[in-house]
Design an enzyme around this catalytic site. Structure first.
Site, short mmCIF file in Angstrom:
data_model
loop_
_atom_site.label_atom_id
_atom_site.label_comp_id
_atom_site.label_asym_id
_atom_site.label_seq_id
_atom_site.Cartn_x
_atom_site.Cartn_y
_atom_site.Cartn_z
N GLU A 1 0.83 -1.20 0.00
CA GLU A 1 0.00 0.00 0.00
C GLU A 1 0.87 1.26 0.00
O GLU A 1 1.93 1.29 0.64
CB GLU A 1 -0.89 0.06 1.25
CG GLU A 1 -1.82 -1.11 1.43
CD GLU A 1 -3.00 -1.11 0.49
OE1 GLU A 1 -3.23 -0.06 -0.17
OE2 GLU A 1 -3.70 -2.13 0.43
N THR A 2 0.40 2.27 -0.70
CA THR A 2 0.93 3.63 -0.60
C THR A 2 -0.20 4.53 -0.15
O THR A 2 -1.28 4.53 -0.74
CB THR A 2 1.50 4.11 -1.94
OG1 THR A 2 2.61 3.28 -2.31
CG2 THR A 2 1.97 5.55 -1.84
#
Length: 262
Positions: A46-47
């Site tokens: 995830e970002t």
């Protein structure tokens, strides 16, 4: 364009390294396609993108921010570990003055508060609905933590087996067993999400928003201690609350800080 960017490990504890997430601080709105391009470049599960809700907001002083999460393949409606990582960046690196932060997200308002032993997330608690009756007691007797930890899962096969678009993730979970590493844990799990571009997520807060509901029913407990036994591993403290909410507690550490230039 220059963006402050961090990588923080979430749900760390003892020798467990937790789950790394990239965190971007947005002074101004990004072009929509840039979120996905940056997430693909970072290539972590995830970002997260933290944005100011008003032009006069300050990352060190404001208590409410917008928050979005992207895998390398798509935006997702909820991510616990990247929310924990985002709070860690604001609390530990930006030195935000507030003890509690509110994030406006696709899953509503989420809160993160500082605690002596980490950061506590206030997340929605999702009910579970059994779909298939299976001989779980037999399965439980045959499979323990070491089996789950060493299980090899071909995620490419999962994509072939389920291609309707309805499934976004697969959770494997077992009750804690006496003795060994897991004696202090109520349950343990692993999580696979090749449908959104993540073969295996090392430690998954959003999955525990589901697991908390299931294991609370099975164990008759509202306070639990969970272990996600991926290769990196991570620990989560769980407290069910009224009105369909759950507190999920974990440690976090910012391990990288830099500037993204595009």
């Amino acid at each position: 364009m220059k963006l402050p960017i961090f990588i923080a490990d979430a749900f760390t504890a003892r020798a467990f390294r937790g789950n790394p997430a990239a965190v971007c601080l947005l002074e101004n709105e990004l072009e929509e396609d840039m979120h996905q391009k940056i997430a693909r470049e970072m290539n972590l599960s995830e970002t997260a993108f933290i944005r100011k809700l008003h032009p006069t907001d300050n990352f060190a002083q404001s208590s409410c921010f917008g928050l979005r999460w992207f895998t390398p393949a798509s935006e997702v409606p909820l991510c616990g570990h990247a929310t924990l990582a985002s709070a860690a960046v604001l609390f530990y690196k930006i030195k935000n003055m507030n003890s509690t932060l509110t994030f406006v997200t696709l899953s509503g308002e989420l809160r993160a508060r500082q605690a002596e032993d980490g950061i506590v997330l206030d997340l929605p608690l999702y009910p579970v609905y059994p779909q298939v009756t299976a001989p779980w007691p037999v399965l439980q007797n045959l499979c323990g933590e070491s089996f789950l930890e060493n299980l090899k899962v071909n995620t490419e096969n999962l994509l072939q087996v389920e291609n309707t678009g309805k499934v976004k993730g697969l959770i494997l979970t077992l009750k804690g067993e006496p003795g060994g590493q897991s004696q202090s844990f109520d349950f343990y799990s692993r999580y696979f999400a090749p449908w959104v571009g993540v073969a295996e997520d090392p430690v998954t807060g959003s999955a525990h928003a589901v697991l908390s509901s299931y294991w609370s029913q099975q164990l008759g407990k509202k306070e639990m201690h969970a272990f996600q036994c991926s290769q990196r591993g991570g620990e989560l403290g769980i407290s069910l609350r009224p009105a369909g909410r759950v507190d999920i507690r974990g440690g976090a550490a910012v391990v990288l800080e830099g500037t993204l230039t595009a």
